[in-house]
Design a protein around this motif. Structure first.
Motif, PDB file in Angstrom:
ATOM      1  N   GLY A   1      13.266   3.677  -2.054  1.00 56.20           N
ATOM      2  CA  GLY A   1      12.939   3.446  -3.457  1.00 56.20           C
ATOM      3  C   GLY A   1      11.692   2.634  -3.683  1.00 56.20           C
ATOM      4  O   GLY A   1      11.281   2.430  -4.831  1.00 56.20           O
ATOM      5  N   GLN A   2      11.059   2.140  -2.600  1.00 58.45           N
ATOM      6  CA  GLN A   2       9.836   1.350  -2.747  1.00 58.45           C
ATOM      7  C   GLN A   2       8.575   2.143  -2.361  1.00 58.45           C
ATOM      8  O   GLN A   2       7.508   1.563  -2.242  1.00 58.45           O
ATOM      9  N   GLY A   3       8.750   3.434  -2.161  1.00 53.44           N
ATOM     10  CA  GLY A   3       7.599   4.261  -1.829  1.00 53.44           C
ATOM     11  C   GLY A   3       7.113   4.089  -0.412  1.00 53.44           C
ATOM     12  O   GLY A   3       5.973   4.432  -0.093  1.00 53.44           O
ATOM     13  N   VAL A   4       7.962   3.546   0.468  1.00 55.92           N
ATOM     14  CA  VAL A   4       7.601   3.298   1.860  1.00 55.92           C
ATOM     15  C   VAL A   4       8.369   4.252   2.763  1.00 55.92           C
ATOM     16  O   VAL A   4       9.583   4.411   2.624  1.00 55.92           O
ATOM     17  N   ARG A   5       7.660   4.860   3.686  1.00 51.91           N
ATOM     18  CA  ARG A   5       8.277   5.768   4.651  1.00 51.91           C
ATOM     19  C   ARG A   5       8.649   4.987   5.904  1.00 51.91           C
ATOM     20  O   ARG A   5       7.834   4.223   6.407  1.00 51.91           O
TER      21      ARG A   5
ATOM     22  N   THR B   1      15.416   0.559  12.833  1.00 47.92           N
ATOM     23  CA  THR B   1      14.590   1.433  12.013  1.00 47.92           C
ATOM     24  C   THR B   1      15.414   2.127  10.938  1.00 47.92           C
ATOM     25  O   THR B   1      14.977   2.240   9.783  1.00 47.92           O
ATOM     26  N   GLU B   2      16.608   2.572  11.300  1.00 49.08           N
ATOM     27  CA  GLU B   2      17.463   3.215  10.299  1.00 49.08           C
ATOM     28  C   GLU B   2      17.837   2.221   9.194  1.00 49.08           C
ATOM     29  O   GLU B   2      17.907   2.595   8.009  1.00 49.08           O
ATOM     30  N   ALA B   3      18.061   0.972   9.570  1.00 52.19           N
ATOM     31  CA  ALA B   3      18.382  -0.043   8.570  1.00 52.19           C
ATOM     32  C   ALA B   3      17.203  -0.276   7.629  1.00 52.19           C
ATOM     33  O   ALA B   3      17.379  -0.390   6.408  1.00 52.19           O
ATOM     34  N   LEU B   4      15.990  -0.351   8.194  1.00 49.13           N
ATOM     35  CA  LEU B   4      14.805  -0.527   7.358  1.00 49.13           C
ATOM     36  C   LEU B   4      14.597   0.674   6.436  1.00 49.13           C
ATOM     37  O   LEU B   4      14.159   0.526   5.294  1.00 49.13           O
ATOM     38  N   HIS B   5      14.879   1.856   6.956  1.00 42.25           N
ATOM     39  CA  HIS B   5      14.763   3.068   6.134  1.00 42.25           C
ATOM     40  C   HIS B   5      15.612   2.931   4.872  1.00 42.25           C
ATOM     41  O   HIS B   5      15.171   3.296   3.767  1.00 42.25           O
TER      42      HIS B   5
ATOM     43  N   MET C   1       5.572  11.377   7.208  1.00 41.59           N
ATOM     44  CA  MET C   1       5.049  11.683   5.881  1.00 41.59           C
ATOM     45  C   MET C   1       6.136  12.262   4.966  1.00 41.59           C
ATOM     46  O   MET C   1       6.094  12.101   3.747  1.00 41.59           O
ATOM     47  N   ALA C   2       7.123  12.919   5.572  1.00 44.00           N
ATOM     48  CA  ALA C   2       8.251  13.453   4.802  1.00 44.00           C
ATOM     49  C   ALA C   2       9.369  12.424   4.647  1.00 44.00           C
ATOM     50  O   ALA C   2      10.417  12.724   4.070  1.00 44.00           O
ATOM     51  N   ASN C   3       9.144  11.221   5.185  1.00 43.05           N
ATOM     52  CA  ASN C   3      10.119  10.117   5.133  1.00 43.05           C
ATOM     53  C   ASN C   3      11.452  10.497   5.768  1.00 43.05           C
ATOM     54  O   ASN C   3      12.526  10.147   5.267  1.00 43.05           O
ATOM     55  N   LYS C   4      11.382  11.196   6.900  1.00 36.67           N
ATOM     56  CA  LYS C   4      12.602  11.482   7.638  1.00 36.67           C
ATOM     57  C   LYS C   4      13.090  10.214   8.318  1.00 36.67           C
ATOM     58  O   LYS C   4      12.299   9.440   8.847  1.00 36.67           O
ATOM     59  N   ARG C   5      14.386  10.021   8.308  1.00 43.19           N
ATOM     60  CA  ARG C   5      14.964   8.836   8.947  1.00 43.19           C
ATOM     61  C   ARG C   5      14.737   8.867  10.455  1.00 43.19           C
ATOM     62  O   ARG C   5      14.425   7.838  11.064  1.00 43.19           O
ATOM     63  N   THR C   6      14.921  10.012  11.064  1.00 41.73           N
ATOM     64  CA  THR C   6      14.677  10.181  12.495  1.00 41.73           C
ATOM     65  C   THR C   6      13.945  11.491  12.733  1.00 41.73           C
ATOM     66  O   THR C   6      14.096  12.449  11.976  1.00 41.73           O
TER      67      THR C   6
ATOM     68  N   HIS D   1       0.816  -1.218   0.000  1.00 39.47           N
ATOM     69  CA  HIS D   1       0.000   0.000   0.000  1.00 39.47           C
ATOM     70  C   HIS D   1       0.850   1.269   0.000  1.00 39.47           C
ATOM     71  O   HIS D   1       0.289   2.366   0.125  1.00 39.47           O
ATOM     72  N   ARG D   2       2.171   1.103  -0.129  1.00 44.43           N
ATOM     73  CA  ARG D   2       3.095   2.240  -0.160  1.00 44.43           C
ATOM     74  C   ARG D   2       2.840   3.161   1.035  1.00 44.43           C
ATOM     75  O   ARG D   2       2.700   4.378   0.895  1.00 44.43           O
ATOM     76  N   GLY D   3       2.808   2.535   2.198  1.00 47.94           N
ATOM     77  CA  GLY D   3       2.523   3.267   3.430  1.00 47.94           C
ATOM     78  C   GLY D   3       3.784   3.609   4.200  1.00 47.94           C
ATOM     79  O   GLY D   3       4.733   4.151   3.627  1.00 47.94           O
ATOM     80  N   GLY D   4       3.798   3.280   5.497  1.00 50.73           N
ATOM     81  CA  GLY D   4       4.955   3.658   6.294  1.00 50.73           C
ATOM     82  C   GLY D   4       5.016   2.940   7.628  1.00 50.73           C
ATOM     83  O   GLY D   4       4.047   2.331   8.081  1.00 50.73           O
ATOM     84  N   ILE D   5       6.188   3.027   8.249  1.00 50.53           N
ATOM     85  CA  ILE D   5       6.436   2.436   9.567  1.00 50.53           C
ATOM     86  C   ILE D   5       7.039   3.508  10.458  1.00 50.53           C
ATOM     87  O   ILE D   5       8.054   4.123  10.099  1.00 50.53           O
TER      88      ILE D   5
END
Length: 259
Positions: free
Chosen positions: A172-176, A163-167, A220-225, A130-134
């Protein structure tokens, strides 16, 4: 079409409650997970009263065996899929590791780390679909060694690193993917941990509502931290200026002064 939800653990109090409010205010249907069903129902009613979509309430103690399976079953029964996952549930204990109850300290690892990892791996395919986020709730403690709360600090270091590793892996997969790293926040956490808030809480404290707002915007801005508050943002910078032994000595002196 299967409905999508934002799954939030530890939603019955503190930052978890405020995260639920923020996501709901931004048109997410939230699935609320925590032990206290009465608190979740009150929150669900408040969200609906504020114009949000009716939440899905999942009363579940994530420290119990098969609790992850219970969450999965509840979502399946409601015919919903996870678009966003918010791993907020967790706790800490204040005191020397060698003096605190062993099972209670292992419980920190089970909830803060094992369950967070379990839920992340269970739902990551749905999030990617769903190109969502964690959003994983770590802590400024994750940047430090923590004498006086050794297991808790270590657990948050795991959350931050994972979490940083998952980021990076999901780039590139549209996931935050974002790690939320607040400082002292006045919630029920301090009571359960067993200490009174000190001057650090007064200086570095940001309200749970403000932490949640910054967390949502950062995700929503896909910040790493996300480090809410100016004081907290300075901490990682300062840590790079001093040797690790110096930081360890300083944290030891500060933490054990709470006793």
């Amino acid at each position: 079409m299967t409905e999508r939800v934002t799954l939030i653990t530890g939603a019955s109090a503190g930052i978890g409650t405020e995260l639920a409010r923020v996501f709901a205010a931004n048109q997410h249907r939230v699935a609320l997970v925590a032990r206290r069903e009465d608190r979740l129902n009150e929150l669900a009613q408040a969200i609906v009263a504020a114009g949000g979509k009716p939440p899905l309430v999942i009363a579940c103690d994530l420290q119990q065996p098969k609790s992850a399976e219970a969450v999965v079953a509840a979502l399946a029964a409601a015919n919903v899929e996870v678009e966003y996952l918010v791993n907020n549930a967790g706790y800490g204990l204040f005191g020397r590791a060698i003096e605190l109850d062993r099972d209670s300290q292992l419980g920190i690892v089970d909830l803060n780390n094992r369950m967070l990892t379990d839920l992340t791996l269970r739902f990551v395919d749905s999030v990617v679909k769903h190109r969502g986020g964690i959003l994983n709730v770590a802590s400024i403690a994750g940047f430090l060694p923590g004498p006086g709360m050794a297991v808790y600090y270590a657990s948050k270091a795991f959350v931050l690193s994972f979490t940083e590793a998952l980021h990076a892996e999901l780039a590139g997969q549209g996931v935050r993917v974002t790690a939320l790293c607040p400082g002292p926040v006045l919630t029920e956490f301090q009571d359960r941990a067993g200490f009174e808030p000190g001057f650090d809480s007064a200086i570095l404290n940001v309200s749970p509502a403000e932490v949640a707002r910054q967390a949502f915007e950062g995700l929503m801005a896909n910040k790493r931290t996300v480090l809410p508050g100016l004081g907290i943002k300075i901490v990682p910078v300062l840590l790079r200026l001093f040797p690790r032994w110096f930081i360890l000595a300083g944290v030891t002196k500060f933490q054990l002064r709470r006793r």
